[in-house]
Structures are given as structure tokens and as C-alpha cells.
Design an enzyme around this catalytic site. Structure first.
Site, PDB file in Angstrom:
ATOM      1  N   CYS A   1       0.447  -6.448  -2.807  1.00 17.91           N
ATOM      2  CA  CYS A   1       1.126  -6.175  -1.534  1.00 17.91           C
ATOM      3  C   CYS A   1       2.636  -6.042  -1.677  1.00 17.91           C
ATOM      4  O   CYS A   1       3.192  -4.966  -1.505  1.00 17.91           O
ATOM      5  CB  CYS A   1       0.797  -7.283  -0.536  1.00 17.91           C
ATOM      6  SG  CYS A   1      -0.932  -7.297  -0.071  1.00 17.91           S
TER       7      CYS A   1
HETATM    8  N1  LIG Z   1      -5.087  -8.851  -1.577  1.00 18.78           N
HETATM    9  C1  LIG Z   1      -4.280  -9.205  -0.599  1.00 18.78           C
HETATM   10  O1  LIG Z   1      -3.720 -10.298  -0.597  1.00 18.78           O
HETATM   11  C2  LIG Z   1      -4.013  -8.272   0.566  1.00 18.78           C
HETATM   12  C3  LIG Z   1      -3.370  -8.809   1.687  1.00 18.78           C
HETATM   13  C4  LIG Z   1      -3.122  -7.979   2.771  1.00 18.78           C
HETATM   14  C5  LIG Z   1      -3.471  -6.632   2.704  1.00 18.78           C
HETATM   15  N2  LIG Z   1      -4.074  -6.130   1.595  1.00 18.78           N
HETATM   16  C6  LIG Z   1      -4.438  -4.700   1.605  1.00 18.78           C
HETATM   17  O2  LIG Z   1      -5.850  -4.596   1.801  1.00 18.78           O
HETATM   18  C7  LIG Z   1      -6.362  -3.494   1.066  1.00 18.78           C
HETATM   19  C8  LIG Z   1      -7.463  -3.958   0.135  1.00 18.78           C
HETATM   20  O3  LIG Z   1      -6.899  -4.872  -0.792  1.00 18.78           O
HETATM   21  P1  LIG Z   1      -7.783  -5.869  -1.660  1.00 18.78           P
HETATM   22  O4  LIG Z   1      -6.828  -6.847  -2.259  1.00 18.78           O
HETATM   23  O5  LIG Z   1      -8.934  -6.366  -0.880  1.00 18.78           O
HETATM   24  O6  LIG Z   1      -8.291  -4.863  -2.795  1.00 18.78           O
HETATM   25  P2  LIG Z   1      -9.486  -5.136  -3.837  1.00 18.78           P
HETATM   26  O7  LIG Z   1      -9.217  -4.253  -4.997  1.00 18.78           O
HETATM   27  O8  LIG Z   1      -9.662  -6.609  -4.047  1.00 18.78           O
HETATM   28  O9  LIG Z   1     -10.771  -4.628  -3.067  1.00 18.78           O
HETATM   29  C9  LIG Z   1     -10.977  -3.306  -2.723  1.00 18.78           C
HETATM   30  C10 LIG Z   1     -12.460  -3.003  -2.879  1.00 18.78           C
HETATM   31  O10 LIG Z   1     -12.679  -1.667  -2.467  1.00 18.78           O
HETATM   32  C11 LIG Z   1     -13.647  -1.079  -3.315  1.00 18.78           C
HETATM   33  N3  LIG Z   1     -13.525   0.371  -3.201  1.00 18.78           N
HETATM   34  C12 LIG Z   1     -12.620   1.199  -3.770  1.00 18.78           C
HETATM   35  N4  LIG Z   1     -12.821   2.453  -3.357  1.00 18.78           N
HETATM   36  C13 LIG Z   1     -13.853   2.426  -2.494  1.00 18.78           C
HETATM   37  C14 LIG Z   1     -14.535   3.399  -1.740  1.00 18.78           C
HETATM   38  N5  LIG Z   1     -14.157   4.670  -1.751  1.00 18.78           N
HETATM   39  N6  LIG Z   1     -15.569   3.011  -0.984  1.00 18.78           N
HETATM   40  C15 LIG Z   1     -15.963   1.714  -0.948  1.00 18.78           C
HETATM   41  N7  LIG Z   1     -15.359   0.736  -1.640  1.00 18.78           N
HETATM   42  C16 LIG Z   1     -14.314   1.091  -2.397  1.00 18.78           C
HETATM   43  C17 LIG Z   1     -13.338  -1.639  -4.684  1.00 18.78           C
HETATM   44  O11 LIG Z   1     -14.440  -1.571  -5.546  1.00 18.78           O
HETATM   45  C18 LIG Z   1     -12.944  -3.093  -4.318  1.00 18.78           C
HETATM   46  O12 LIG Z   1     -14.063  -3.951  -4.360  1.00 18.78           O
HETATM   47  C19 LIG Z   1      -5.172  -2.858   0.367  1.00 18.78           C
HETATM   48  O13 LIG Z   1      -4.667  -1.837   1.160  1.00 18.78           O
HETATM   49  C20 LIG Z   1      -4.171  -3.987   0.316  1.00 18.78           C
HETATM   50  O14 LIG Z   1      -2.837  -3.522   0.274  1.00 18.78           O
HETATM   51  C21 LIG Z   1      -4.377  -6.933   0.524  1.00 18.78           C
END
Ligand SMILES: NC(=O)c1ccc[n+]([C@@H]2O[C@H](COP(=O)([O-])OP(=O)(O)OC[C@H]3O[C@@H](n4cnc5c(N)ncnc54)[C@H](O)[C@@H]3O)[C@@H](O)[C@H]2O)c1
Length: 441
Positions: free
Chosen positions: A282
Site C-alpha cells: 500500500c
Molecule cells: N494488503 C493490505 O494491507 C491492503 C490494505 C488495504 C488495501 N489493499 C488493496 O487491496 C487490494 C488487494 O490487496 P491484497 O493485499 O489483498 O492482495 P493479495 O495479493 O494478497 O490478494 C489478491 C488476490 O487476488 C487474486 N487475483 C489476482 N488476479 C485475479 C483475477 N483476475 N481474478 C481473481 N483473483 C485474482 C490473487 O491470486 C490473490 O489471491 C490491492 O488493491 C491493495 O492495494 C491492501
């Protein structure tokens, strides 16, 4: 549903009733750090939840009740799977059966620091193929203002279908803070903004079934910008305090003491702490989504660029500190054994994404050091064709210098000081311990 005109919002009325009665079939696309906890909260609230992830391995693990996200114990996930409230699949055909979809896929940066929208686009392509009237879609992935209406809406809109009447689209920023025991998905207020007032109202109704507090805003753009303000605020303040650390270092002032004393001011000050650099999915990334977008509007996001530059210098500053500390001890960095304590990007979690530890290790190796590490949450580190395996904490005793990069609470810091010859502490993990062996950031 209050505020909805009978006759023009039949689809909204039907969906609202399904949501209130928990009969709405909930879909979460992307089962990572954000998506899996959200899926669990809706399953706990009594909904039938289907998680869709392109990773078959993740889907299998969810279906086996085997959690891979630190904040979700398998003991919570397993029973929800057992009673049929939560299941996962890699098959997008399930979309046809769903009433709501939250999109929680990654939004990384390209090497050029431009937004990489490919995950959102490919998820939306799959959803669009199975899309049906009456659905509520909520984008949660952090992105630049305008994405929901400029990228997602055109992909979902079909001839004769109108957003706010026949289907519903919102943006809701995700604020989860992995490893935070006090604030988790259920008790972090959820901001939501829809393409139309009816969309916002449905988004608010949906989240309020499972989360403690929902904060509606007037548009998807406001909701998108909220997240970028929050993360930019943090990134810039960390940049400021990192610059303070560089200045204090030059002037021989203890920056940690300065911050602790400043934090006694009961108003107008919020403490941020310096460190080896930014990490995670992030804070190092999201502000560049904003600067990319504002560049297109002819405005340069100068605070963001400057803070990005200073934060990017921190791993170099740490490597210099280590080299200088070794020199002062009469050892050249070349050939020295350096042991890194903690490689995850922050305390008490296993997430390695953008971790500054990777830069610190690479920089020290480039200077000829032999680097090892300990981290109870990360068993292996791969970088630049190199693979390191975690060592027990005791390995610090054999090193010429120890660098505390991540201040996991499980480390035994007293024992570390006893067994180490020299320690560079980038997190003030050894606060209160007085020893000639310790060099603080
Ligand atoms: N990790 C954090 O602390 C956090 C906090 C706030 C916001 N975010 C935001 O949330 C979003 C997700 O982050 P995250 O940390 O959960 O990521 P992550 O990588 O942990 O999880 C994302 C998941 O999406 C899956 N994926 C990818 N492409 C896909 C598709 N086309 N269809 C279905 N599944 C798909 C991946 O396999 C993965 O399991 C990002 O935009 C991030 O910036 C993350």
C-alpha cells in the site's frame, strides 16, 4: 429501501430485500489479505459466500479450511466452510449465480511507476461475461480516482442496462491493517461511494450487514480519493520523519527521543517513526497511483515525489550505517558476516511485498558482505537469483554486525544484545537498553 422511487428501482428493491434477509449470494473476487477476511466477515454474518481466485491452490486451501492469511485463524475459517457458508473456486462461471461481487485483486505498479490495471481489467472481463441485471459490484482494490467509472463501468454496461437502475456499482476503499489486533475488517469503518445515490445506498446496506460502521460518500471518485489521501498522508509523514532521522543523524541528536518528547503534545502532532524504508502493498505504491493521475491533469504531486525519494534512500542510509559501524569497529564491510533480524515489511506479519529488507540485503551483498537472516514468519527469501533460508536467532552471535530491520515482538532482544558484537537498530527495538554495541538509526 428508503429514498428509492417505486417503479424506477425494482431491481434495487429486490436486491435490498435479499441483502436484508441474508439471501443475497455474495461473491468475493481475489482471496488475499483483503478478500479472505472480507469473505469471512460476510459468512459470519450469515451470507452464503463464494470466493473466486485465479489461484487454484488458494481455492483448495480455503475449501480445506486451511487459512494462509495471518489475521484469519483456520479455527475461524474451517467451521464456516464446514457449514457451507463459505467456499472458494477458480471458476468464474459462479458469477452467474451471485447477487453481489467485491473485487479485491492486486493493484501493483509497473516498473515505470505507472498503475498496473491488468488485474482489475481481467477480473472485470470475467465478471462482464457472466454479468446479469440486479447485481451489485463493489471495487475495493486501491486505485486512482476515476477508475470505477472510467474503467469498470464501461466494461459492465450492456445495451439497455443502466447503472443505478438495472445494476449497481460502488467503490469502497479497503483499510485493513494486517497484524493489527485492535482493528480488523469488522471494526474498521467502511467508506463507500456509488455511481448513483441508489448504488451508494445499496453499498451502505450491504456492508452494514457485516461491518460495524459504514460511511457513505457522494461519489465513487470521493471514495477512491479517500484511500489515496490516507495512504499519501502516511507516506509523506514517514518521509518527513525519515528526513528528520537523516538530519538528526548528521547533528548527533537522538531522533527517537525527539519524537517521543514531541508526542507528549496533546494536540496538533501525531507521531510517525523512521525506519529502513517503506514496505507492503500500500504505502510505497498507492500514492503513485495519485501522482500518475494528477500528472495527466497537469498537476505535479511534488510532496509525493519528494517523500518517495527520501523513503527510497533509507535502505542506502541503513547500509551506510552498517558499513560505518563496522569501520569504526575496525572491520571492512567486505567479507563481514551480517545478520538481518526480521525481513517482513513490518512487525509480526509474514508479508514480504516491497520489504525494505530486500534492498538492505542486496546493498550489503553488493558491498561484499555475507548476509544471513532470522524471521519466524518468513522461511525463505528469494532475490536476484539468490535464495536464503531463515536461521535461528542464535545465528546472530556469529555475525560481525546484526541489523534489526523488522522489530517482531517474538524476538528475544535481551538475548540478542548479549550475544551480538555490534547491532544497528533501525526500529528502536532496543529502546531503553544502553550498550556501546548499539548504533541507532
Ligand atoms: N494488503 C493490505 O494491507 C491492503 C490494505 C488495504 C488495501 N489493499 C488493496 O487491496 C487490494 C488487494 O490487496 P491484497 O493485499 O489483498 O492482495 P493479495 O495479493 O494478497 O490478494 C489478491 C488476490 O487476488 C487474486 N487475483 C489476482 N488476479 C485475479 C483475477 N483476475 N481474478 C481473481 N483473483 C485474482 C490473487 O491470486 C490473490 O489471491 C490491492 O488493491 C491493495 O492495494 C491492501
Amino acid at each position: 429501501m428508503s429514498g428509492v422511487q417505486i417503479g424506477t428501482a425494482t431491481a434495487a428493491e429486490i436486491l435490498a430485500e435479499k441483502i436484508r434477509s441474508r439471501r443475497a449470494r455474495v461473491g468475493i473476487v481475489g482471496l488475499g489479505y483483503v478478500g479472505l477476511p472480507l469473505a469471512v466477515e460476510f459468512a459470519r454474518a450469515g451470507f452464503s459466500v463464494t470466493g473466486i481466485d485465479i489461484s487454484e491452490q488458494k481455492a483448495r486451501r480455503v475449501n480445506a479450511g486451511d487459512s494462509y492469511v495471518g489475521d484469519i485463524p483456520s479455527a475461524i475459517l474451517g467451521p464456516l466452510v464446514d457449514v457451507g457458508k463459505l467456499r472458494a473456486t477458480a471458476d468464474f462461471d459462479e458469477v452467474a449465480e451471485l447477487d453481489t461481487i467485491n473485487i479485491c485483486v492486486p493493484t501493483p505498479l509497473r516498473k515505470t511507476k505507472d498503475p498496473d490495471m491488468s488485474f482489475i481489467v481481467s477480473a472485470c472481463q470475467e465478471i462482464a461475461r457472466r454479468f446479469h441485471p440486479g447485481m451489485l459490484v463493489i471495487l475495493e482494490s486501491t486505485t486512482y480516482p476515476g477508475t470505477t467509472e472510467e474503467v469498470v463501468l464501461p466494461m459492465l454496461t450492456q445495451p439497455g442496462l443502466e447503472v443505478g437502475r438495472d445494476f449497481f456499482l460502488c467503490f469502497s476503499p479497503e483499510r485493513v491493517d494486517p497484524g493489527n489486533p485492535q482493528f480488523q475488517t469488522a471494526n474498521i469503518p467502511k467508506v463507500v461511494g456509488g455511481c448513483t445515490p441508489v448504488c451508494t445506498e445499496l453499498g451502505q446496506l450491504f456492508y452494514s450487514q457485516a461491518l460495524e460502521r459504514v460511511v457513505p460518500v457522494s461519489s465513487t471518485q470521493v471514495a477512491e480519493m479517500v484511500k489515496l489521501l490516507e495512504n499519501t498522508f502516511r507516506m509523506i509523514n514517514i518521509g518527513l520523519v525519515n528526513e528528520m532521522a537523516l538530519m538528526c543523524g548528521r547533528m548527533g541528536i537522538d531522533v527517537w527521543e525527539v519524537i517521543d518528547a514531541a508526542a507528549t503534545k496533546p494536540f496538533g502532532f501525531m507521531p510517525f517513526y523512521p525506519g529502513p524504508g517503506l514496505g507492503g502493498h500500500c504505502i510505497p505504491i498507492d500514492p503513485f497511483y495519485l501522482s500518475w493521475k494528477t500528472r495527466q491533469a497537469g498537476i505535479e504531486a511534488r510532496f509525493i515525489e519528494l517523500a518517495g525519494y527520501i523513503n527510497g534512500q533509507m535502505p542506502h542510509f541503513v547500509a551506510d550505517k552498517v558499513q560505518n559501524a563496522l569501520n569504526d569497529a575496525g572491520k571492512p564491510v567486505k567479507g563481514s558476516r551480517i545478520h538481518v533480524m526480521g525481513v517482513a515489511y513490518k512487525r509480526d506479519i509474514d508479508d514480504m511485498r516491497e520489504s525494505p529488507a530486500l534492498d538492505v540485503i542486496l546493498l550489503l551483498r553488493q558491498r561484499g558482505a555475507l548476509v544471513s537472516y532470522s524471521d519466524p514468519y518468513v522461511s525463505r527469501v528469494r532475490l536476484d537469483g539468490l535464495e536464503l533460508a531463515a536461521c535461528p536467532e542464535e545465528a546472530a552471535g556469529a555475525a560481525d554486525c546484526v541489523v534489526i530491520v523488522t522489530d517482531h515482538t517474538v524476538f528475544d532482544y535481551g538475548a540478542l544484545v548479549n550475544r551480538s558484537r555490534l547491532i544497528v537498530d533501525t526500529r528502536n527495538a532496543l529502546k531503553g537498553i544502553i550498550s556501546d554495541k548499539i548504533v541507532r538509526l
